[in-house]
Scaffold this motif. Structure first.
Motif, PDB file in Angstrom:
ATOM      1  N   ASP A   1     -12.869 -55.520   1.923  1.00 20.83           N
ATOM      2  CA  ASP A   1     -13.203 -56.628   2.830  1.00 20.83           C
ATOM      3  C   ASP A   1     -13.754 -57.801   2.022  1.00 20.83           C
ATOM      4  OD1 ASP A   1     -12.595 -54.716   4.695  1.00 20.83           O
ATOM      5  OD2 ASP A   1     -14.658 -54.373   5.342  1.00 20.83           O
ATOM      6  N   HIS A   2     -13.476 -59.015   2.496  1.00 20.64           N
ATOM      7  CA  HIS A   2     -13.985 -60.196   1.793  1.00 20.64           C
ATOM      8  C   HIS A   2     -14.537 -61.209   2.789  1.00 20.64           C
ATOM      9  CE1 HIS A   2     -12.075 -58.825  -1.879  1.00 20.64           C
ATOM     10  NE2 HIS A   2     -10.946 -58.659  -1.223  1.00 20.64           N
ATOM     11  N   PRO A   3     -15.840 -61.499   2.728  1.00 22.38           N
ATOM     12  CA  PRO A   3     -16.371 -62.607   3.528  1.00 22.38           C
ATOM     13  C   PRO A   3     -15.977 -63.936   2.878  1.00 22.38           C
ATOM     14  CG  PRO A   3     -18.146 -61.493   2.319  1.00 22.38           C
ATOM     15  CD  PRO A   3     -16.879 -60.757   2.014  1.00 22.38           C
TER      16      PRO A   3
ATOM     17  N   CYS B   1     -15.048 -65.895  -1.936  1.00 26.13           N
ATOM     18  CA  CYS B   1     -15.612 -64.689  -1.336  1.00 26.13           C
ATOM     19  C   CYS B   1     -17.114 -64.702  -1.570  1.00 26.13           C
ATOM     20  CB  CYS B   1     -14.992 -63.449  -1.954  1.00 26.13           C
ATOM     21  SG  CYS B   1     -15.687 -61.923  -1.270  1.00 26.13           S
TER      22      CYS B   1
ATOM     23  N   VAL C   1     -19.003 -61.900  -1.513  1.00 25.95           N
ATOM     24  CA  VAL C   1     -19.451 -60.750  -2.306  1.00 25.95           C
ATOM     25  C   VAL C   1     -19.487 -61.316  -3.733  1.00 25.95           C
ATOM     26  CG1 VAL C   1     -18.817 -58.470  -3.184  1.00 25.95           C
ATOM     27  CG2 VAL C   1     -18.509 -59.011  -0.765  1.00 25.95           C
TER      28      VAL C   1
END
Ligand code: CU
Length: 461
Positions: A391-393, A443, A445
């Motif tokens: 997952d990538h914010p 991203c 993270v």
């Protein structure tokens, strides 16, 4: 403007001055400011009974201060760098002028050790935001430099209290000291999680609140890695805004998924009786953890959630979907695994990730090429395609966007600056390119960002 050339930077002060003269970056002025931040090294007690050494903050003697601004009012922040390395401050979620956005070489020079920089801007939107460095974030954010920022609405919604909650982990060993902050094998996956969860730099704090009062909890997930689901247990609590933007309808404060960089404003009705227990819970796959507790105190104020005024919408323009151009961005592995360039803003020494098959070269003097060029005032649909199993914010600076659709789930029509893109998900979001400049797009993270999953969009004026 494109990034700086290496030559200008190597020229030192003279080069800096000529860049200003050429219409380059804003100069830092020694004027009185409304707010002051001092980037500092410090030792501080996180785990009871011990001082954690080598922490970093925007204050010499404690956690980063909560900054409060007023919507539509100009403000200034004097930042002094007392670290022994360069840094720079980004105001996450604020749609302000590009020169004040705080991205090294893209919008300004890094603030060298011992130097100061004065930021000045007018926040157009109200809500809960946060601030952090955009230089050597691997160290500086991991060691503490993440602070909450509040922009107050012009019209008071009617809360009795306001409680900012800076939610983050630290990677500490059993002795309360930092352990290896990041691990390469994690950077190539979901990222390296911290070991000690904190709220406002405290482990499991208890906040005493007036019984029966209405409290605005401002959750800001400033962690470098953790994606989590949050819940308020033991009281009537409604989510009223996500990422500074009001929800069309308040939702129960259960399973509120927030990724690094995201915020939730929650209206809490404190119970009437002192023996009632309220807690903020982080839900994990197989268990859950109490992050903070709220203790009702004193006679009940007998307030009701229905007395709150709904929050006004922020003045984010709505995209014209019938005339929007579609631009695709692919988030995946870095094709070559090249080593990034050496930067005073730090690097892990390898790349794993890319946007449109290009790994960000690192925070280095330009010229730098944008991932895409957008025309001022035009509407766009950004098609965000995640090819990876992680997952990538995804965070865009300077411009807010609206969630449209996904191939994996039904999306609420949220307006945001940070969208959690799930593994193998393709998500369409829409925006109006209404703010000229070079806007970082990456991203959140931090290990993903620093190993390639970063770039920028250029809005031409
Ligand atoms: Cu990522």
């Amino acid at each position: 403007m494109p990034g700086l050339s290496r030559r200008e930077v190597l020229f030192g002060t003279a080069g800096v001055m000529s860049a200003f003269a050429a219409g380059g970056f804003a100069a830092s002025q020694a004027q009185a400011s409304d707010h002051a931040l001092t980037m500092s090294h410090l030792d501080h007690g996180i785990v009871p009974g011990t001082l954690t050494k080598d922490m970093m903050s925007f204050s010499p003697d404690g956690p980063p201060p909560v900054l409060r601004f007023k919507q539509g009012e100009r403000t200034s922040i004097g930042v002094t760098n007392h670290l022994d390395e360069a840094s720079v401050v980004h105001w996450h979620g604020l749609r302000i002028a590009n020169a004040m956005d705080g991205v090294p070489y893209l919008t300004q020079y890094p603030i060298e050790a011992g130097q100061s920089f004065r930021y000045e801007f007018t926040p157009p939107d109200a809500g809960t935001f946060w601030y952090h460095p955009h230089c050597n974030t691997l160290e500086q954010m991991a060691r503490g430099m993440t602070g909450v920022m509040i922009v107050e609405e012009a019209e008071d919604p009617g809360f009795d209290h306001d409680l900012p909650l800076n939610i983050r982990d630290f990677r500490l060993g059993g002795d309360g000291q930092f352990i290896t902050l990041f691990k390469a094998r994690n950077a190539a996956r979901g990222g390296t999680l911290g070991t000690v969860s904190t709220v406002n730099w405290h482990v499991d704090p208890v906040f005493e609140l007036q019984a029966g009062s209405l409290v605005r909890l401002r959750l800001a997930v400033t962690d470098v890695t953790r994606v989590g689901a949050y819940e308020i247990a033991g009281a009537d609590a409604r989510v009223i805004a996500i990422d500074s933007n009001p929800l069309p309808m308040p939702l129960p404060a259960r399973d509120v998924v927030l990724s690094p960089g995201q915020r939730a404003d929650i209206a809490l009705r404190v119970p009437d009786r002192e023996e009632d227990d309220v807690s903020l819970i982080l839900k994990k796959k197989f268990d859950q953890k109490v992050l903070a507790r709220f203790a009702p105190r004193g006679p009940s104020a007998r307030r009701d959630l229905g007395e709150l005024k709904s929050l006004a919408h922020n003045p984010v323009p709505k995209a014209d979907l019938s005339n929007a151009e579609v631009m695709e961005f692919v988030f995946g592995w870095s094709p070559e695994g090249d080593a990034p360039q050496v930067s005073i803003c730090g690097t892990l020494g390898y790349t794993f990730w890319s946007i449109n098959r290009t790994a960000w070269p690192g925070d280095v003097p330009g010229p730098l090429e944008p991932l895409a060029r957008l025309k001022l005032g035009k509407s766009y649909v950004l098609r965000l395609r995640n090819e990876s199993p992680n997952d990538h914010p995804i965070h865009l600076h300077g411009v807010s966007f609206q969630l449209l659709s996904s191939n994996k789930r039904k999306l609420p029509p949220l307006v945001t600056d940070t969208a959690l893109l799930l593994s193998e998900e393709t998500m369409d979001v829409a925006l109006v390119a209404d703010n000229p400049g070079d806007w970082a797009f990456h991203c959140h993270v931090i290990e993903h960002q620093k190993t390639g999953l970063a770039g920028f969009l250029r809005i031409d004026d």
